[in-house]
Every structure is written in structure tokens, then in C-alpha cells.
Design a protein around this motif. Structure first.
Motif, PDB file in Angstrom:
ATOM      1  N   LYS A  30       0.832  -1.207   0.000  1.00  0.00           N
ATOM      2  CA  LYS A  30       0.000   0.000   0.000  1.00  0.00           C
ATOM      3  C   LYS A  30       0.867   1.258   0.000  1.00  0.00           C
ATOM      4  O   LYS A  30       0.544   2.246  -0.669  1.00  0.00           O
ATOM      5  N   ALA A  31       1.974   1.223   0.735  1.00  0.00           N
ATOM      6  CA  ALA A  31       2.884   2.376   0.761  1.00  0.00           C
ATOM      7  C   ALA A  31       3.529   2.569  -0.604  1.00  0.00           C
ATOM      8  O   ALA A  31       3.672   3.703  -1.089  1.00  0.00           O
ATOM      9  N   GLN A  32       3.930   1.478  -1.244  1.00  0.00           N
ATOM     10  CA  GLN A  32       4.517   1.583  -2.577  1.00  0.00           C
ATOM     11  C   GLN A  32       3.494   2.105  -3.582  1.00  0.00           C
ATOM     12  O   GLN A  32       3.824   2.926  -4.445  1.00  0.00           O
ATOM     13  N   LYS A  33       2.260   1.646  -3.456  1.00  0.00           N
ATOM     14  CA  LYS A  33       1.216   2.125  -4.359  1.00  0.00           C
ATOM     15  C   LYS A  33       1.007   3.627  -4.192  1.00  0.00           C
ATOM     16  O   LYS A  33       0.783   4.345  -5.178  1.00  0.00           O
ATOM     17  N   GLN A  34       1.069   4.116  -2.938  1.00  0.00           N
ATOM     18  CA  GLN A  34       0.913   5.551  -2.702  1.00  0.00           C
ATOM     19  C   GLN A  34       1.960   6.340  -3.475  1.00  0.00           C
ATOM     20  O   GLN A  34       1.646   7.363  -4.085  1.00  0.00           O
ATOM     21  N   LEU A  35       3.216   5.873  -3.426  1.00  0.00           N
ATOM     22  CA  LEU A  35       4.281   6.597  -4.118  1.00  0.00           C
ATOM     23  C   LEU A  35       4.074   6.579  -5.624  1.00  0.00           C
ATOM     24  O   LEU A  35       4.108   7.632  -6.276  1.00  0.00           O
ATOM     25  N   TYR A  36       3.846   5.398  -6.197  1.00  0.00           N
ATOM     26  CA  TYR A  36       3.799   5.292  -7.649  1.00  0.00           C
ATOM     27  C   TYR A  36       2.523   5.913  -8.218  1.00  0.00           C
ATOM     28  O   TYR A  36       2.546   6.469  -9.318  1.00  0.00           O
ATOM     29  N   GLN A  37       1.442   5.874  -7.466  1.00  0.00           N
ATOM     30  CA  GLN A  37       0.235   6.571  -7.902  1.00  0.00           C
ATOM     31  C   GLN A  37       0.462   8.083  -7.880  1.00  0.00           C
ATOM     32  O   GLN A  37       0.014   8.815  -8.780  1.00  0.00           O
ATOM     33  N   PHE A  38       1.180   8.551  -6.853  1.00  0.00           N
ATOM     34  CA  PHE A  38       1.509   9.975  -6.788  1.00  0.00           C
ATOM     35  C   PHE A  38       2.345  10.395  -7.994  1.00  0.00           C
ATOM     36  O   PHE A  38       2.099  11.444  -8.600  1.00  0.00           O
ATOM     37  N   LEU A  39       3.359   9.598  -8.348  1.00  0.00           N
ATOM     38  CA  LEU A  39       4.214   9.938  -9.487  1.00  0.00           C
ATOM     39  C   LEU A  39       3.413  10.008 -10.779  1.00  0.00           C
ATOM     40  O   LEU A  39       3.631  10.902 -11.611  1.00  0.00           O
ATOM     41  N   ALA A  40       2.472   9.073 -10.933  1.00  0.00           N
ATOM     42  CA  ALA A  40       1.623   9.093 -12.128  1.00  0.00           C
ATOM     43  C   ALA A  40       0.751  10.342 -12.149  1.00  0.00           C
ATOM     44  O   ALA A  40       0.615  11.011 -13.184  1.00  0.00           O
ATOM     45  N   ASP A  41       0.155  10.670 -11.006  1.00  0.00           N
ATOM     46  CA  ASP A  41      -0.723  11.847 -10.926  1.00  0.00           C
ATOM     47  C   ASP A  41       0.065  13.141 -11.118  1.00  0.00           C
ATOM     48  O   ASP A  41      -0.415  14.085 -11.761  1.00  0.00           O
TER      49      ASP A  41
END
Length: 417
Positions: A60-71
Motif C-alpha cells: 500500500k505504501a509503494q502504491k501511494q508513491l507510484y500513484q503519486f508519481l503518475a498523478d
């Protein structure tokens, strides 16, 4: 040409605060940061280490980072995101997803590498920053947390941590200065404990060998700005252009009064002295409040009752409470229940209670703290050392922390396989 960038650090994605998830608070911060990026359109976002809270972060923490980078890429397609590993991160892990990062104009520098000739690979550490017209407006010198096992033994100038750190800085700065043009800025990003920096109790010691803190002498005058990570309090170190951005949320109660921020920096290399850069603090709204309550039991109960009421349905949004009560007698068995009942229902999370005994004969105050979070390796070692009848020995503790760092490095190597 002017370069504009954001400086942030010490996100600690995936952190648990006394067994409570910080996902909601991090989500609010990242959403706020996306708004700033969309509004300001910087050339780069610099994240100066401790992206995650542990070397093996939850999905979940990794998803937060990579979703942020995409956004962030959607909102500012030209913006580059440059990240370095901190002492909480696995440098190998954050580098493994390089193909994914490239899709979002992002780059992670986790470790110091050697090139095919066995020399320091400066190309990986020197990253150009471009403006909207694809012109280079700055060079970023990216220095992740420098672990002794990774930086010693490169050559005869790196026989120990101290001279290895000096050598890496000298070589990197010299190469950057040779590449830069007069209209380009030099920005150094590092995750380190600098001498004179003010710490909080949530920061893990990052002693390298026997060197507890680094000197700003490492930074040559040609560097226009030093973007630091590790210390959670926003602060300057010696000079106005050498700064810690600080953490985006309070990671312990000792940070309750910190003004959490992201720094917006503009540098015009054509200007003289300090007039060449402008620094603005973008204050991060606090999504979950923290309260420290101190006093006698009666005073604590009164203060707890005076806190705001009104239920908060989502437990992740409820406010944190820490209590230190003063007494000269043993507490009642149901004291915690009394504290809980004094709080407005379904609004607060009582996460920590400590007790300060009042010795009326000597008027000295003695404190016993009930820690609800797991002890650190260094705390366990210190307790065992003192129980054996030995006094405090700074050299022994330094050596032990060096072993802890080596063990952590070994875990990271296993994770990278």
C-alpha cells in the motif's frame, strides 16, 4: 536561466504511529502536494530520502508513491521527480523500478555505483534538470545515504568512511562544475546528519563508522543550493542555502510544534550572492491533530474534558493524545479508563501515557514512561549493557550502531536478490 523546484523529504510512507496507520495523513499530504505542483508547475521535485518508513515497505505504501508519481506527471508533464534513498529506504529496491519511473519523468538514486573501470560512477549521480524548452537549467548532484560498506574500498582515497565521504563529494562537485554552463545552477541533494542540525526523537541514528555528523565544509561554494533530508525539523544549517525541508507530517509528539512545509526554490545563476535564489515555505495543512497533556491526575482529567467534542467516524482521522501525569502515589488500576472516559467519545486516540513521580522529600522529579511502541535495537542494547553494570560508553554505542547499519545493509542485499 532560472530553475524552479520543490524540496521535500522524509515522507516515511507506510509509517505506523503507536500501531496506528498514517495512510490517511500521507494521502492528504500527497493530494495537497499535487495541487501545489499543478498550480506552480516547477521544473523538478526533489525528494531527499526516507521515502518509505522501512526497507521492505508494504504494497500500500509503494502504491501511494507510484500513484503519486503518475498523478504528478499528469499535472506537470515536463516536471522531473528526483529521489534519493535515505537510511530508512532500501537503495536497491527504489532503483529496481527504473523503467516504471522513466514513464513519469522520475529517477531514483539509491546507492553509489562503480563504473566498468571500477571507478566511482559519477554519471548516475549527476542528473540534468530541464525547463519547458528542454534546455538544461541545472545539474542535481544526488547523494543517497552513504553506507560504509558501499563507499569504502573504491580506491586508495576511500579506505575509511571519513575519507570516502570527502572523496565522493570532491569528485562529484568537481565533475558537476566542469559540466555546468554559466547559466546553469548546481543543486546538491543529500540524506545526512549535518553538524549543528537540530534533531527530534523520531529520527533513527545514522552513524557511519565513528562519524556522527557531517560538516558543511563538504559543500563547495559553487553549489547554489543544498537540499537535505533526515532531520525532521525545517531548518537552515550554517548558511541560508543549506536547508532541511523537514517531514510533511509530525512523526512523533516531539514534532508537534513543527511548521511542516515544502520549500519552493528559484535560482537565477546570473544574480550575485544570495540574491540569486528565492525560497518560499509552502505550509502543509495538518490533517490530524496531536495533543500533549501534562499535569497532576486532576489537571489532566480537566484538560481532557476541555478538548473539543464531536465524533469523527473514521478512526484514521481521529486526533492523537499523549498524557504525562504527575503523582507521588501509585496510580489507580483503572486510571487509563478514567482518562478514556474524560475524552469526548469517538474523536481521540489515546496512544501514550507516561508517569512522573514527585519525590516530596527531595523535591526531585523522577519520571517513568510507558512506551507503547516496540523498543529499537539500540535501546535494547543500551538497557542490557547498563544492566551488566557498565556505564554509558559512547564508543561502544557507536560500534554497536555500526553493526546495526551493516545488518540493515545485509537485509537490503537479500531483498534486492
Amino acid at each position: 536561466m532560472t530553475v524552479r523546484f520543490f524540496h521535500t523529504s522524509d515522507w516515511h510512507l507506510g509509517q505506523f504511529f503507536y500501531n496506528h496507520s498514517r495512510d490517511y495523513e500521507h494521502e492528504q499530504f500527497l493530494n495537497w502536494l499535487l495541487e501545489q505542483i499543478q498550480q506552480k508547475q516547477p521544473h523538478a521535485l526533489l525528494i531527499a530520502g526516507d521515502i518509505f518508513d522501512v526497507i521492505n515497505p508494504a504494497s500500500k505504501a509503494q502504491k501511494q508513491l507510484y500513484q503519486f508519481l503518475a498523478d504528478a506527471h499528469d499535472r506537470a508533464p515536463h516536471m522531473q521527480t528526483l529521489m534519493i534513498a535515505g537510511n530508512h529506504d532500501s537503495g536497491y529496491r527504489i532503483e529496481q523500478v527504473e523503467p516504471l519511473l522513466e514513464k513519469y519523468q522520475a529517477k531514483a538514486v539509491g546507492v553509489v555505483h562503480k563504473n566498468t573501470q571500477g571507478q566511482l560512477d559519477l554519471d548516475r549521480l549527476l542528473v540534468p534538470i530541464y525547463n519547458e524548452q528542454k534546455n538544461i537549467v541545472a545539474w542535481c548532484l544526488t547523494l543517497p545515504f552513504l553506507r560504509a560498506a558501499e563507499i569504502t574500498g573504491i580506491n586508495e582515497q576511500t579506505t575509511n568512511s571519513q575519507n570516502a565521504i570527502a572523496y565522493i563529494h570532491q569528485q562529484l562537485i568537481a565533475e558537476a562544475n566542469a559540466r555546468k554552463q554559466p547559466d546553469q545552477a548546481l543543486i546538491l541533494m543529500s540524506h545526512a546528519h549535518m553538524q549543528g542540525g537540530e534533531t527530534s526523537d523520531s529520527e533513527r541514528p545514522i552513524i557511519i563508522g565513528h562519524e556522527e555528523a557531517l560538516s558543511t565544509v563538504l559543500f563547495d561554494d559553487v553549489i547554489d543550493y543544498v537540499a537535505l533530508g533526515h532531520l525532521h525539523k525545517p531548518q537552515k544549517v550554517g548558511h541560508s542555502h543549506i536547508r532541511y525541508s523537514g517531514s510533511p507530517i509530525p512523526l512523533s509528539f516531539s514534532e508537534i510544534n513543527y511548521k511542516h512545509q515544502v520549500l519552493e526554490v528559484s535560482i537565477d545563476p546570473h544574480q550575485e550572492d544570495e540574491s540569486r535564489f528565492q525560497i518560499e515555505s509552502l505550509v502543509i495543512p495538518r490533517s490530524v491533530q496531536l495533543h500533549r497533556i501534562k499535569g497532576t491526575i486532576a489537571e489532566v482529567l480537566t484538560q481532557l474534558s476541555a478538548l473539543a467534542s464531536g465524533e469523527i467516524d473514521n478512526i484514521d482521522q481521529r486526533e492523537y493524545v499523549e498524557i504525562e501525569y504527575h503523582t507521588d502515589t501509585p496510580p489507580a488500576p483503572n486510571l487509563r479508563q478514567q482518562f478514556e472516559e474524560a475524552l469526548a467519545p469517538n474523536r481521540y486516540r489515546l496512544v501514550r501515557i507516561s508517569r512522573r513521580y514527585l519525590n516530596t522529600e527531595s523535591n526531585d522529579q523522577q519520571q517513568t514512561t510507558i512506551h507503547l511502541d516496540p523498543p529499537t535495537p539500540e535501546k535494547l542494547f543500551q538497557n542490557l549493557w547498563e544492566k551488566q553494570g557498565y556505564g554509558q560508553d559512547e564508543k561502544v554505542m557507536t560500534d554497536f550502531l555500526s553493526l546495526v547499519n551493516e545488518a540493515q545493509k545485509s537485509l537490503e542485499d537479500d531483498a534486492s536478490v
